[in-house]
Design a protein around this motif. Structure first.
Motif, PDB file in Angstrom:
ATOM      1  N   TYR A  80     -42.339  35.451 -38.694  1.00 57.42           N
ATOM      2  CA  TYR A  80     -40.970  35.771 -38.277  1.00 57.42           C
ATOM      3  C   TYR A  80     -40.954  37.004 -37.376  1.00 57.42           C
ATOM      4  CZ  TYR A  80     -38.978  32.542 -41.759  1.00 57.42           C
ATOM      5  OH  TYR A  80     -38.613  31.440 -42.484  1.00 57.42           O
ATOM      6  N   ALA A  81     -41.755  38.022 -37.724  1.00 59.61           N
ATOM      7  CA  ALA A  81     -41.805  39.236 -36.908  1.00 59.61           C
ATOM      8  C   ALA A  81     -42.279  38.906 -35.495  1.00 59.61           C
ATOM      9  CB  ALA A  81     -42.715  40.267 -37.558  1.00 59.61           C
ATOM     10  N   HIS A  82     -43.275  38.039 -35.396  1.00 61.99           N
ATOM     11  CA  HIS A  82     -43.764  37.600 -34.083  1.00 61.99           C
ATOM     12  C   HIS A  82     -42.661  36.882 -33.310  1.00 61.99           C
ATOM     13  CE1 HIS A  82     -46.064  34.507 -31.593  1.00 61.99           C
ATOM     14  NE2 HIS A  82     -46.309  35.657 -31.011  1.00 61.99           N
ATOM     15  N   ASP A  83     -41.912  36.029 -33.982  1.00 62.56           N
ATOM     16  CA  ASP A  83     -40.799  35.321 -33.325  1.00 62.56           C
ATOM     17  C   ASP A  83     -39.794  36.314 -32.743  1.00 62.56           C
ATOM     18  OD1 ASP A  83     -41.924  32.926 -34.177  1.00 62.56           O
ATOM     19  OD2 ASP A  83     -40.518  32.654 -35.839  1.00 62.56           O
ATOM     20  N   VAL A  84     -39.476  37.352 -33.508  1.00 60.88           N
ATOM     21  CA  VAL A  84     -38.492  38.345 -33.048  1.00 60.88           C
ATOM     22  C   VAL A  84     -38.988  39.029 -31.777  1.00 60.88           C
ATOM     23  CG1 VAL A  84     -37.305  40.495 -33.613  1.00 60.88           C
ATOM     24  CG2 VAL A  84     -37.521  38.696 -35.344  1.00 60.88           C
ATOM     25  N   LEU A  85     -40.263  39.387 -31.743  1.00 57.80           N
ATOM     26  CA  LEU A  85     -40.820  40.023 -30.546  1.00 57.80           C
ATOM     27  C   LEU A  85     -40.758  39.088 -29.348  1.00 57.80           C
ATOM     28  CD1 LEU A  85     -43.929  41.797 -32.105  1.00 57.80           C
ATOM     29  CD2 LEU A  85     -41.861  42.898 -31.222  1.00 57.80           C
ATOM     30  N   ARG A  86     -41.049  37.824 -29.560  1.00 58.55           N
ATOM     31  CA  ARG A  86     -40.957  36.844 -28.471  1.00 58.55           C
ATOM     32  C   ARG A  86     -39.515  36.682 -27.996  1.00 58.55           C
ATOM     33  NH1 ARG A  86     -45.738  36.007 -25.935  1.00 58.55           N
ATOM     34  NH2 ARG A  86     -47.348  35.196 -27.339  1.00 58.55           N
ATOM     35  N   ALA A  87     -38.585  36.680 -28.936  1.00 59.61           N
ATOM     36  CA  ALA A  87     -37.173  36.577 -28.567  1.00 59.61           C
ATOM     37  C   ALA A  87     -36.747  37.791 -27.755  1.00 59.61           C
ATOM     38  CB  ALA A  87     -36.311  36.444 -29.819  1.00 59.61           C
ATOM     39  N   ALA A  88     -37.217  38.983 -28.145  1.00 57.17           N
ATOM     40  CA  ALA A  88     -36.904  40.196 -27.387  1.00 57.17           C
ATOM     41  C   ALA A  88     -37.445  40.103 -25.966  1.00 57.17           C
ATOM     42  CB  ALA A  88     -37.473  41.420 -28.106  1.00 57.17           C
ATOM     43  N   GLU A  89     -38.648  39.537 -25.801  1.00 52.81           N
ATOM     44  CA  GLU A  89     -39.208  39.340 -24.464  1.00 52.81           C
ATOM     45  C   GLU A  89     -38.305  38.439 -23.631  1.00 52.81           C
ATOM     46  OE1 GLU A  89     -43.151  37.813 -24.707  1.00 52.81           O
ATOM     47  OE2 GLU A  89     -44.053  39.752 -25.174  1.00 52.81           O
ATOM     48  N   GLN A  90     -37.809  37.352 -24.257  1.00 54.67           N
ATOM     49  CA  GLN A  90     -36.917  36.433 -23.551  1.00 54.67           C
ATOM     50  C   GLN A  90     -35.645  37.137 -23.088  1.00 54.67           C
ATOM     51  OE1 GLN A  90     -37.135  32.708 -23.117  1.00 54.67           O
ATOM     52  NE2 GLN A  90     -39.269  33.344 -23.233  1.00 54.67           N
ATOM     53  N   MET A  91     -35.187  38.094 -23.885  1.00 51.98           N
ATOM     54  CA  MET A  91     -33.965  38.826 -23.556  1.00 51.98           C
ATOM     55  C   MET A  91     -34.225  39.986 -22.587  1.00 51.98           C
ATOM     56  SD  MET A  91     -31.597  37.232 -25.198  1.00 51.98           S
ATOM     57  CE  MET A  91     -30.234  38.394 -25.042  1.00 51.98           C
ATOM     58  N   GLY A  92     -35.490  40.301 -22.358  1.00 48.84           N
ATOM     59  CA  GLY A  92     -35.821  41.436 -21.506  1.00 48.84           C
ATOM     60  C   GLY A  92     -35.632  42.778 -22.188  1.00 48.84           C
ATOM     61  N   TRP A  93     -35.754  42.797 -23.531  1.00 46.81           N
ATOM     62  CA  TRP A  93     -35.525  44.018 -24.313  1.00 46.81           C
ATOM     63  C   TRP A  93     -36.867  44.597 -24.753  1.00 46.81           C
ATOM     64  CZ3 TRP A  93     -31.284  41.734 -28.065  1.00 46.81           C
ATOM     65  CH2 TRP A  93     -30.109  41.514 -27.330  1.00 46.81           C
ATOM     66  N   GLU A  94     -37.275  45.707 -24.152  1.00 46.64           N
ATOM     67  CA  GLU A  94     -38.494  46.397 -24.578  1.00 46.64           C
ATOM     68  C   GLU A  94     -38.250  47.123 -25.900  1.00 46.64           C
ATOM     69  OE1 GLU A  94     -42.266  47.910 -24.927  1.00 46.64           O
ATOM     70  OE2 GLU A  94     -41.546  46.302 -23.619  1.00 46.64           O
ATOM     71  N   ARG A  95     -37.075  47.760 -26.012  1.00 47.99           N
ATOM     72  CA  ARG A  95     -36.710  48.453 -27.243  1.00 47.99           C
ATOM     73  C   ARG A  95     -35.353  47.917 -27.700  1.00 47.99           C
ATOM     74  NH1 ARG A  95     -36.165  53.946 -27.671  1.00 47.99           N
ATOM     75  NH2 ARG A  95     -37.364  53.980 -29.614  1.00 47.99           N
TER      76      ARG A  95
END
Length: 284
Positions: A80-95
């Protein structure tokens, strides 16, 4: 209050996730993670009451309208943590900030402790670390989990003849919820099948975990959190009785009236939680 909501789908390569976007496009980035067997509608009452935030409320993999993991895969916290990081990448959110309830709060702490430089704030609702156990239980737990995996193939999901019966069953689930909450979860969680309705969630979500962290291992994630963190404890929820654990947490805590799903059981509970988090995020 911003009541506008946008349905989104994110292709992460290994799985496709669905969710809702709330708030202004230039708001503070927040990823919201729901509890076990719930879905993004867990935040339908709360998110519109949070000011100045751009909230991506996900259906976690295996829940709601999100995809299920491939055959042979599982639903570990780190997945799940990995999924969240991938979703953040899709959104363009580094932080970004994390808003988590129950299982979603646990995943949030795991991620914030693993990569503290990525997380700006941590807003938790009645969840903080996973259930723990001692090393002496490891072999027995693994055997129990393997047997449960083998038995899963012969099991079939419950089919509820009517929508009303499905909602009633959710109200009386392992953790009871109000009718309003059950109806919200049913909107994204139920699907029609021959003979009635069944829940979309992946049956593998009900399997016992083959391994558990020790308490020291679980708390190591808490200790590495570097951002401001606030934990809302439901007075009649799952954390309130764990006073020894709560006293070890370096997070700001607020005890509010209500049960484990206080942020979605009714408008008044959602308002109380929103008041806490609006102060926490410090956006007027």
């Amino acid at each position: 209050m911003n009541t506008q909501m946008e349905e989104v789908r994110l292709s992460l390569g290994h799985v496709e996730l669905a969710g809702h976007l709330f708030g202004p496009a230039d708001g503070v980035p927040v990823i919201a993670l729901h509890g076990w067997l719930d879905n993004a509608n867990s935040f339908a009452l709360l998110a519109p009451k949070l000011r100045g935030l751009r909230i991506l409320a996900l259906d976690l993999a295996g829940h709601g309208h999100s995809g299920h993991r491939p055959a042979g895969a599982g639903y570990a916290l780190w997945d799940y943590a990995h999924d969240v990081l991938r979703a953040a990448e899709q959104m363009g959110w580094e932080r970004f900030a994390l808003l988590g309830h129950s299982l979603g709060a646990i995943v949030s702490v795991v991620l914030a402790g693993s990569l503290p430089e990525r997380i700006t704030r941590l807003a938790l609702i009645d969840g903080v670390i996973p259930p723990t156990s001692g090393p002496q239980d490891a072999a027995e737990r693994m055997g129990m989990a393997l047997q449960a995996q083998l038995r899963l193939d012969s099991k079939r999901k419950a089919v509820h003849p009517t929508l009303e019966q499905a909602i009633q069953a959710r109200m009386k689930g392992l953790v009871a919820v109000s009718r309003e909450a059950a109806e919200l979860l049913a909107q994204r969680g139920l699907m029609p099948v021959p003979g009635g309705y069944t829940w979309r969630s992946d049956s593998r979500l009900t399997l016992p975990s083959p391994t558990r962290l020790s308490e020291a291992q679980a708390l190591s994630f808490v200790q590495r959190v570097a951002c401001p963190a606030m934990l809302v404890v439901a007075a009649d929820g799952m954390l309130a009785r764990h006073t020894a654990l709560l006293e070890q947490l370096p997070f700001t805590r607020e005890v509010l009236p209500g049960g484990h799903h206080l942020h979605m059981n009714d408008e008044s509970g959602a308002t109380l939680v929103a008041d806490c988090f609006n102060r926490f995020f410090g956006i007027p």
